[in-house]
Design a protein around this motif. Structure first.
Motif, PDB file in Angstrom:
ATOM      1  N   TYR A   1      54.660   8.949 -77.771  1.00  0.00           N
ATOM      2  CA  TYR A   1      56.112   8.807 -77.673  1.00  0.00           C
ATOM      3  C   TYR A   1      56.419   8.464 -76.222  1.00  0.00           C
ATOM      4  CZ  TYR A   1      60.743   8.574 -79.388  1.00  0.00           C
ATOM      5  OH  TYR A   1      61.952   8.067 -79.780  1.00  0.00           O
TER       6      TYR A   1
ATOM      7  N   ASP B   1      60.776  20.916 -86.741  1.00  0.00           N
ATOM      8  CA  ASP B   1      60.520  19.617 -86.127  1.00  0.00           C
ATOM      9  C   ASP B   1      60.501  18.547 -87.208  1.00  0.00           C
ATOM     10  OD1 ASP B   1      59.461  17.822 -83.935  1.00  0.00           O
ATOM     11  OD2 ASP B   1      57.884  17.658 -85.439  1.00  0.00           O
TER      12      ASP B   1
ATOM     13  N   MET C   1      56.620  14.740 -85.694  1.00  0.00           N
ATOM     14  CA  MET C   1      55.439  14.756 -84.827  1.00  0.00           C
ATOM     15  C   MET C   1      54.411  15.764 -85.304  1.00  0.00           C
ATOM     16  SD  MET C   1      55.831  16.422 -81.063  1.00  0.00           S
ATOM     17  CE  MET C   1      54.248  16.167 -80.312  1.00  0.00           C
TER      18      MET C   1
ATOM     19  N   TYR D   1      53.060   6.370 -88.861  1.00  0.00           N
ATOM     20  CA  TYR D   1      54.114   7.060 -88.116  1.00  0.00           C
ATOM     21  C   TYR D   1      55.115   7.665 -89.087  1.00  0.00           C
ATOM     22  CZ  TYR D   1      57.440   7.980 -84.321  1.00  0.00           C
ATOM     23  OH  TYR D   1      58.275   8.576 -83.417  1.00  0.00           O
TER      24      TYR D   1
HETATM   25  P1  AHG Z   1      63.322  17.218 -84.013  1.00  0.00           P
HETATM   26  O1  AHG Z   1      63.533  17.085 -85.486  1.00  0.00           O
HETATM   27  O2  AHG Z   1      62.863  18.597 -83.637  1.00  0.00           O
HETATM   28  O3  AHG Z   1      64.504  16.775 -83.204  1.00  0.00           O
HETATM   29  O4  AHG Z   1      62.093  16.254 -83.553  1.00  0.00           O
HETATM   30  C1  AHG Z   1      61.895  14.998 -84.095  1.00  0.00           C
HETATM   31  C2  AHG Z   1      60.975  14.243 -83.182  1.00  0.00           C
HETATM   32  C3  AHG Z   1      59.500  14.227 -83.565  1.00  0.00           C
HETATM   33  O5  AHG Z   1      59.095  15.125 -84.526  1.00  0.00           O
HETATM   34  C4  AHG Z   1      59.249  12.823 -84.020  1.00  0.00           C
HETATM   35  O6  AHG Z   1      57.962  12.421 -83.724  1.00  0.00           O
HETATM   36  C5  AHG Z   1      60.288  12.037 -83.297  1.00  0.00           C
HETATM   37  O7  AHG Z   1      61.365  12.892 -83.160  1.00  0.00           O
HETATM   38  C6  AHG Z   1      60.664  10.791 -84.008  1.00  0.00           C
HETATM   39  O8  AHG Z   1      61.566  10.095 -83.204  1.00  0.00           O
HETATM   40  P2  AHG Z   1      61.924   8.548 -83.447  1.00  0.00           P
HETATM   41  O9  AHG Z   1      62.726   8.503 -84.705  1.00  0.00           O
HETATM   42  O10 AHG Z   1      62.717   8.182 -82.233  1.00  0.00           O
HETATM   43  O11 AHG Z   1      60.634   7.778 -83.523  1.00  0.00           O
END
Ligand code: AHG
Ligand code: MN
Ligand code: MN
Length: 335
Positions: free
Chosen positions: A268, A122, A252, A248
């Motif tokens: 989110y 993630d 996540m 941020y």
């Molecule tokens: P992944 O790498 O598994 O696709 O997940 C990324 C997710 C999560 O970890 C994070 O909070 C979010 O995407 C961030 O997204 P934005 O860049 O749209 O804020």
């Protein structure tokens, strides 16, 4: 008889000790958690040397959600899938990186009562820039009879049915945190002995925190209620009258882990472009909702409790609001 005092308890020792309270337990869940810990150590080694070997960059493929897949995503997926497939405590898996469920068809695996779902890596967009990333997983009891191959039905269960959920953070130190109904416990990897050691026993999240985590770039795409709450975060803080702090990371796992320990809220929300947001219900929202609830926090999609949502498809997305109870209630008063 004097007992030997030793400071650290390893993950293996901890899961075995938990079993002692349940003389009739089969040890299957403990085995599964230890398997996940073992795979995490392998992933950790690769994540740590990601800058050294030529493993960085896109694998050239696109995952089922239409996003670029990094090589380490696939490596991590294969580690978790492999360890569970070769183990004796899991009947099948679903992964963010795989289109369909994988039913383990050998007799031993079919005899297991658990299935596991995971986001193997993630925050993988952060790999190239040496920012914390993680793994998220959840464990359910299958609904089909033990002894037969698992089916989609075993995976489309509401989150409240989780037996356990956990995550690993590959950060400034590497941690594994997992929760069962009995509590949430955190283990830090001691690289000198290669073991996860109990460092955060019985984690409870503060009732209030000082941190709100959201992608501000999407502000004008959020619903008015969400905008209203972000506005509130920037103006007042229940405790001292000042604004909350915005944090941020974009992983996540790292964002929610920090908020779990320090107190805070992670959001989110849906956007006008993506009304269901970005996060996946089964691999991201449910495991964290379970952990936060056991730790005393709350998680919703803005309308209903995350853990009560009946999933209809494997890769479905959901808006997510999760964190300290008091801050979640503040948010709810705005929505
Ligand atoms: P992944 O790498 O598994 O696709 O997940 C990324 C997710 C999560 O970890 C994070 O909070 C979010 O995407 C961030 O997204 P934005 O860049 O749209 O804020
Ligand atoms: Mn993810
Ligand atoms: Mn991922």
């Amino acid at each position: 008889m004097s007992t030997i005092k030793r400071q650290v308890m390893t993950l293996d020792e901890f899961t075995i000790q938990q079993l002692r309270d349940f003389p009739h337990a089969t040890g299957e869940l403990s085995g599964l958690l230890r398997d996940m810990g073992r795979a995490a150590k392998r992933v950790n080694v690769e994540v740590n040397k990601a800058g050294l070997v030529d493993i960085l960059g896109d694998a050239g493929a696109v995952n089922v959600q239409g996003e670029d897949v990094k090589k380490l995503d696939i490596f991590a997926n294969n580690q978790f899938q492999g360890v569970l497939q070769h183990g004796i405590s899991c009947a099948g898996i679903a992964s963010e990186e795989l289109d369909d469920i994988v039913a383990f068809e050998d007799n031993v695996s079919c005899g297991s009562k658990y299935i596991c779902m995971f986001d193997p890596l993630d925050g993988s967009g952060n790999i190239d820039v040496n920012v914390s990333i993680g793994t998220i997983f959840s464990v359910y009891r299958r609904v089909t009879p033990v002894g037969s191959p698992v089916t989609l039905e075993d995976f489309l269960q509401p989150g409240r049915k989780q037996v356990a959920a956990g995550y690993m953070v590959y950060g400034s130190s590497t941690m594994l945190v997992y929760g069962t109904r009995r509590g949430v416990n955190g283990f830090t990897l001691d690289p000198s002995i290669g073991e996860f050691c109990l460092s955060h026993p019985n984690i409870k999240t503060p009732e209030f925190g000082n941190i709100y985590s959201v992608n501000h770039g999407n502000f004008f795409q959020y619903a008015t209620g969400v905008q209203k709450y972000i506005d509130l975060c920037q103006r007042k803080n229940k405790d001292n009258g000042g604004p909350y702090t915005q944090r941020y990371i974009g992983s996540m796992v790292a964002d929610v882990h920090r908020n779990l320990i320090k107190g805070g809220i992670f959001m989110y929300p849906g956007t006008t472009a993506k009304p269901k947001g970005k996060l996946r219900l089964l691999y991201e929202c449910n495991p964290f909702a379970f952990i936060l609830e056991v730790a005393g926090g709350k998680a919703t999609n803005g309308i209903e409790r995350i853990l009560d949502i009946q999933p209809t498809e494997l890769h479905q997305r959901s808006p997510l609001f999760i964190g300290s109870r008091g801050m979640m209630e503040e948010l709810e008063s705005c929505l």
